[in-house]
Scaffold this motif. Structure first.
Motif: not given
Length: 242
Positions: A10-37
């Motif tokens: 499984q591939e891992t994406i590191l998300l570097v984002e200071d906006d908490l709301g956007l960080r949570l939304a992007m994390t949810k999206t990427l995990r739903s696509e099968g990535f480890r975040v």
């Protein structure tokens, strides 16, 4: 979208984002696509996480507190010339894009963006990484074996002493096999765009690499000089420099 590396993990994406709301939304999206975040909220934390965790791709915001995304990109690229870096920012001006790409980013996406676009850009960057991994894990250059998984060179089973920078330089040439590469382009790609080196820096490392991969380093057949222009590499023996 495939979320498996060439080794099947499984591939891992590191998300570097200071906006908490956007960080949570992007994390949810990427995990739903099968990535480890994995996530970080500052540039400093993002750089440390990237160096320690070795993710398959870094999603990097530009406007970060403390160390901004450009600084993180530069320092990460100097340490790891291969990890895909996708810069994410509200800044859409062309100079910012050019700066990010020159510092080593693989792609640039401007907020606001759609989920489909983000996933498509991630998939494209990871496909390129998977292809390169599959093609350049172990390479034969004449009677020299380059093993990029182990970061070693050997000839006839005998190990050749080499450095991490020499291996990065060799992989860069392999990725651009047959292409004429000016010294400044090599310097920017391997050492980093803000490294204050000279043509002589490149020449010195070329000579060191030739001493390892060429049968006759004074008359190179793989890594040849194109007089007044730069260097060209090929695994098939060349007749020599121009």
């Amino acid at each position: 979208m495939s979320t498996k590396s060439s080794a099947g993990r499984q591939e891992t994406i590191l998300l570097v984002e200071d906006d908490l709301g956007l960080r949570l939304a992007m994390t949810k999206t990427l995990r739903s696509e099968g990535f480890r975040v994995e996530v970080a909220g500052t540039g400093k934390d993002g750089l440390e996480a990237a160096l320690a965790q070795k993710p398959d791709l870094v999603l990097l915001d530009v406007m970060l507190p403390g160390m901004n995304g450009f600084e993180v990109c530069q320092r990460l690229r100097e340490a790891d010339p291969e990890v895909p870096i996708l810069m994410v920012t509200a800044k859409g001006e062309e100079p910012d894009k050019v700066r990010g790409l020159r510092l080593g980013a693989d792609d640039y996406i401007v907020k606001p963006f759609g989920v489909a676009e983000l996933c498509a850009r991630i998939d494209a960057a990871l496909r390129r990484r998977r292809r390169v991994e599959a093609e350049t894990e172990v390479i034969q250059i004449g009677d020299v074996t380059a093993d990029f998984r182990a970061h070693t060179l050997s000839r006839g089973g005998q190990s050749l002493e080499t450095t991490a920078l020499e291996m990065r330089l060799l992989r860069y040439f392999l990725r651009h096999e047959g292409t004429l590469l000016p010294r400044q382009r090599i310097l920017d790609a391997v050492w980093g765009a803000d490294y204050f080196g000279t043509d002589r820096t490149v020449d010195n490392f070329i000579n060191r690499l030739r001493a390892k991969i060429e049968d006759d380093p004074k008359n190179p057949r793989h890594l040849v000089t194109v007089r007044g222009a730069g260097y060209r590499f090929t695994r098939a023996p060349s007749s020599g420099g121009d």
